[in-house]
Design a protein around this motif. Structure first.
Motif, short mmCIF file in Angstrom:
data_model
loop_
_atom_site.label_atom_id
_atom_site.label_comp_id
_atom_site.label_asym_id
_atom_site.label_seq_id
_atom_site.Cartn_x
_atom_site.Cartn_y
_atom_site.Cartn_z
N TRP A 366 0.83 -1.21 0.00
CA TRP A 366 0.00 0.00 0.00
C TRP A 366 0.86 1.26 0.00
CZ3 TRP A 366 -4.71 0.32 -1.51
CH2 TRP A 366 -5.55 -0.79 -1.41
N PHE A 367 2.02 1.17 0.62
CA PHE A 367 2.92 2.32 0.58
C PHE A 367 3.35 2.59 -0.86
CE2 PHE A 367 7.26 3.92 0.30
CZ PHE A 367 7.14 5.13 0.99
N TYR A 368 3.71 1.54 -1.59
CA TYR A 368 4.17 1.74 -2.96
C TYR A 368 3.03 2.09 -3.90
CZ TYR A 368 8.63 0.16 -1.27
OH TYR A 368 9.80 0.07 -0.56
N ARG A 369 1.84 1.60 -3.61
CA ARG A 369 0.68 2.03 -4.39
C ARG A 369 0.45 3.53 -4.20
NH1 ARG A 369 -1.85 -2.86 -2.06
NH2 ARG A 369 -1.71 -4.53 -3.62
N SER A 370 0.56 3.97 -2.94
CA SER A 370 0.40 5.40 -2.66
C SER A 370 1.51 6.21 -3.30
CB SER A 370 0.39 5.64 -1.14
OG SER A 370 -0.65 4.91 -0.52
N ALA A 371 2.74 5.70 -3.24
CA ALA A 371 3.88 6.42 -3.83
C ALA A 371 3.73 6.51 -5.35
CB ALA A 371 5.18 5.71 -3.47
N ALA A 372 3.19 5.46 -5.97
CA ALA A 372 3.00 5.48 -7.42
C ALA A 372 1.97 6.53 -7.82
CB ALA A 372 2.57 4.11 -7.91
N CYS A 373 0.99 6.79 -6.95
CA CYS A 373 -0.04 7.80 -7.23
C CYS A 373 0.40 9.20 -6.83
CB CYS A 373 -1.33 7.45 -6.49
SG CYS A 373 -2.11 5.90 -7.01
N ALA A 374 1.44 9.30 -6.00
CA ALA A 374 1.82 10.60 -5.45
C ALA A 374 2.28 11.57 -6.53
CB ALA A 374 2.93 10.42 -4.40
N GLY A 375 2.94 11.06 -7.56
CA GLY A 375 3.41 11.94 -8.63
C GLY A 375 2.26 12.62 -9.35
N VAL A 376 1.25 11.84 -9.73
CA VAL A 376 0.07 12.40 -10.41
C VAL A 376 -0.65 13.37 -9.49
CG1 VAL A 376 -2.14 11.87 -11.48
CG2 VAL A 376 -0.18 10.36 -11.85
N ALA A 377 -0.78 12.99 -8.21
CA ALA A 377 -1.45 13.87 -7.25
C ALA A 377 -0.70 15.18 -7.09
CB ALA A 377 -1.56 13.16 -5.90
N SER A 378 0.63 15.14 -7.13
CA SER A 378 1.41 16.37 -6.99
C SER A 378 1.19 17.29 -8.18
CB SER A 378 2.90 16.02 -6.88
OG SER A 378 3.16 15.23 -5.74
N VAL A 379 1.13 16.73 -9.38
CA VAL A 379 0.87 17.55 -10.57
C VAL A 379 -0.52 18.20 -10.46
CG1 VAL A 379 0.52 17.50 -13.07
CG2 VAL A 379 2.40 16.20 -12.04
N VAL A 380 -1.50 17.45 -9.99
CA VAL A 380 -2.85 18.01 -9.80
C VAL A 380 -2.80 19.16 -8.79
CG1 VAL A 380 -5.17 17.52 -8.92
CG2 VAL A 380 -4.02 15.86 -10.40
N ALA A 381 -2.02 18.99 -7.72
CA ALA A 381 -1.90 20.05 -6.71
C ALA A 381 -1.27 21.30 -7.31
CB ALA A 381 -1.07 19.55 -5.53
N VAL A 382 -0.27 21.14 -8.16
CA VAL A 382 0.35 22.29 -8.82
C VAL A 382 -0.66 23.02 -9.71
CG1 VAL A 382 2.08 22.99 -10.52
CG2 VAL A 382 2.69 21.37 -8.72
N GLU A 383 -1.43 22.26 -10.48
CA GLU A 383 -2.47 22.87 -11.31
C GLU A 383 -3.47 23.63 -10.45
OE1 GLU A 383 -2.60 22.99 -14.52
OE2 GLU A 383 -1.66 21.22 -15.41
N CYS A 384 -3.87 23.04 -9.35
CA CYS A 384 -4.85 23.69 -8.46
C CYS A 384 -4.27 24.97 -7.85
CB CYS A 384 -5.28 22.73 -7.36
SG CYS A 384 -6.36 21.40 -7.93
N GLY A 385 -2.97 24.96 -7.56
CA GLY A 385 -2.34 26.16 -7.01
C GLY A 385 -2.41 27.32 -7.98
N TRP A 386 -2.15 27.06 -9.26
CA TRP A 386 -2.22 28.13 -10.25
C TRP A 386 -3.66 28.57 -10.50
CZ3 TRP A 386 1.25 31.37 -11.99
CH2 TRP A 386 2.59 31.05 -11.83
N ILE A 387 -4.61 27.65 -10.46
CA ILE A 387 -6.02 28.03 -10.59
C ILE A 387 -6.41 28.97 -9.46
CG2 ILE A 387 -8.39 27.15 -10.47
CD1 ILE A 387 -7.36 24.62 -11.93
N THR A 388 -6.00 28.62 -8.24
CA THR A 388 -6.30 29.48 -7.09
C THR A 388 -5.72 30.87 -7.28
OG1 THR A 388 -6.25 27.53 -5.64
CG2 THR A 388 -6.09 29.69 -4.60
N THR A 389 -4.46 30.93 -7.73
CA THR A 389 -3.79 32.22 -7.90
C THR A 389 -4.46 33.08 -8.96
OG1 THR A 389 -1.66 31.27 -7.24
CG2 THR A 389 -1.59 33.29 -8.52
N GLU A 390 -4.79 32.47 -10.10
CA GLU A 390 -5.29 33.26 -11.23
C GLU A 390 -6.79 33.55 -11.13
OE1 GLU A 390 -2.95 34.55 -13.30
OE2 GLU A 390 -1.71 33.57 -11.80
N VAL A 391 -7.58 32.54 -10.78
CA VAL A 391 -9.03 32.75 -10.72
C VAL A 391 -9.39 33.62 -9.51
CG1 VAL A 391 -11.28 31.62 -10.51
CG2 VAL A 391 -9.49 30.60 -11.93
#
Length: 499
Positions: A366-391
């Motif tokens: 489960w740790f490695y399943r979570s780690a495998a998803c962490a990269g995609v989740a981080s990219v989503v977080a970056v996108e959300c950060g810019w949406i927050t800033t601009e919108v």
């Protein structure tokens, strides 16, 4: 609802396609930014480890990551150049009036791109043509140039959020520009460090996620363990730092952009003891539906006291604040970003506790399943950060000085929609080609590894140079020939899976 429809009716018809085009290209480009900003540092950490320990596996990983870095940089140059053109073509009002004030940031970023391109070329060339220590030293400026590029872009963006360093003449045009104040605005520090650490986290989790997926498929050799451990450790170390920086930038927004903060937290009326909403939808009449309401928490988070006064959206006229829909978008993006950050913090703590107590990697799938998803989740977080800033800054393109509608191009909306469609097709081709190249590289490296294992078992030599250890002797290619000696003072080749 009536207010929202009225504001939309007043907007120029070309504003929607212009904003859509800019949003699409920015959202696409930002996917590449973490690897461009942070992968050079992670690669050099692996490179330095390999030289210090005489670890051929670490050097092989660094070499392969540098190839990915180069391909990614090439794609990033294309998408970044498109964005540069769009600033002038889509928002001539912004660049025409304010370019002399904040344009230096774009100049800095352009020079950083140029320097980074040269340094990446030298770094790639050096794997076979330079002494090991010289090659490593020539690579050290790479992270600095990446950070310099981020400096330029964040200087421009933070100025748009908290414009400083100018005075206005009677016609409303900026004069008397103070470059230092225009660059180092109140939001620059919080934005810059929050962004840089976000890039380190995202790149670390993305790279580690590739090897976590390999671990789940049964690849438990040293190559995959080391490929996972180094980038994940970098990300895990910076995750709690990012949590503190995130809190810091939220307070900076509270002080410097109170209306944006009200949008992020869907606060309608200025008041104390303001509740915190986890998700939820703001309506034009100020009511909130859905979500989880936590009494007084927003005031406590903003000023460490329930008596902290939080400015509401109604503190300014309707045409000077985000609409209810825009506030809801900014709020959801902010909550998703915070939620992902909190989850990554738990994952980093899991990793750290196991390592400190047992001096080994976690064993749970489960740790490695979570780690495998962490990269995609981080990219989503970056996108959300810019949406927050601009919108959250809407309707301002320069906060409290110029609205988006004043900056937009006069080009017909039909031409803009056609351009948008063309850009979508081109970007699909570009990113599809990028993915195809990465998959081909992965396949070739896997085949080379299999041949390398065969060679180390005594089945003969390979003609593929990728199996050769960086700085070590090349494999013999001619039948019956002797290996050609490689240049450098680095380690000799080691067996597969051994340091």
């Amino acid at each position: 609802m009536h207010t929202t429809v009225h504001l939309l009716a007043e907007a120029p018809p070309q504003m929607l396609p212009a904003r859509s085009l800019m949003a699409f290209t920015l959202a696409s480009h930002i996917i590449l930014v973490p690897m461009g900003v942070a992968l050079p540092l992670i690669t050099l950490i692996m490179h330095g480890y390999g030289l210090r320990r005489g670890d051929a596996t670490a050097l092989l990983l660094a070499r392969r990551w540098s190839a990915v870095m180069a391909v990614q940089f090439a794609i990033g140059v294309v998408t970044g150049t498109v964005l540069s053109f769009e600033f002038g073509l889509l928002w001539p009002g912004l660049m025409g009036r304010w370019g002399d004030v904040f344009g230096l940031g774009f100049g800095i970023e352009a020079w950083a791109f140029f320097l980074e391109a040269v340094l990446i070329a030298v770094y790639l060339y050096g794997w076979r043509s330079l002494p090991a220590r010289t090659h490593f030293l020539l690579g050290l400026p790479l992270p600095a140039t990446a950070l310099l590029g981020a400096f330029g872009i964040l200087a421009a963006n933070s100025w748009m959020n908290t414009p400083r360093g100018f005075t206005l003449d009677p016609e409303g045009n900026p004069v008397g520009v103070d470059v230092q104040r225009a660059i180092f605005t109140p939001m620059f520090g919080p934005e810059y460090w929050h962004f840089v650490v976000a890039m380190l986290l995202t790149a670390g989790y993305v790279v580690a996620g590739v090897y976590a997926a390999g671990w789940l498929r049964g690849r438990r050799d040293r190559y995959h363990r080391l490929g996972f451990t180094v980038p994940f450790t970098v990300a895990a170390v910076f995750t709690p730092v990012q949590f503190l920086l995130g809190d810091s930038i939220a307070r900076a927004v509270f002080r410097e952009q109170p209306v944006k903060f009200a949008a992020m937290e869907i606060v309608w009326n200025t008041d104390t003891r303001v509740p915190e909403y986890l998700f939820g939808r703001l309506h034009p009449d100020g009511t909130v539906s859905g979500g989880i309401r936590i009494p007084q928490l927003d005031s406590i988070l903003a000023g460490f006291s329930p008596d902290t006064k939080v400015t509401g959206l109604t503190s300014v006229p309707a045409d000077e604040r985000p609409t209810a829909a825009q506030a809801t978008i900014a709020h959801w993006a902010f909550d998703v970003m915070v939620g992902i950050g909190s989850t990554l913090l738990l994952l980093a703590l899991w990793y750290g506790i196991v390592w400190l107590r047992r001096r080994r990697l976690p064993a749970s799938p489960w740790f490695y399943r979570s780690a495998a998803c962490a990269g995609v989740a981080s990219v989503v977080a970056v996108e959300c950060g810019w949406i927050t800033t601009e919108v959250g800054r809407q309707p301002w393109i320069v906060y409290e000085n110029m609205k988006v509608a004043e900056a937009v191009t006069a080009t017909r909306s039909g031409a803009l929609w056609a351009t948008f469609g063309l850009v979508v097709v081109v970007y699909l081709f570009i990113f599809g080609s990028f993915l195809a190249v990465l998959l081909k590289m992965r396949t070739r490296w896997r085949l080379d590894d299999e041949r390398g294992r065969g060679d180390s078992a005594g089945t003969g030599t390979t003609e593929h140079p990728e199996t050769d250890t960086p700085y070590g002797p090349r494999s013999a290619v001619p039948a019956g020939g002797s290996p050609a000696s490689g240049r450098g003072d680095g380690p000799a080749p080691a067996g597969e899976g051994k340091p």
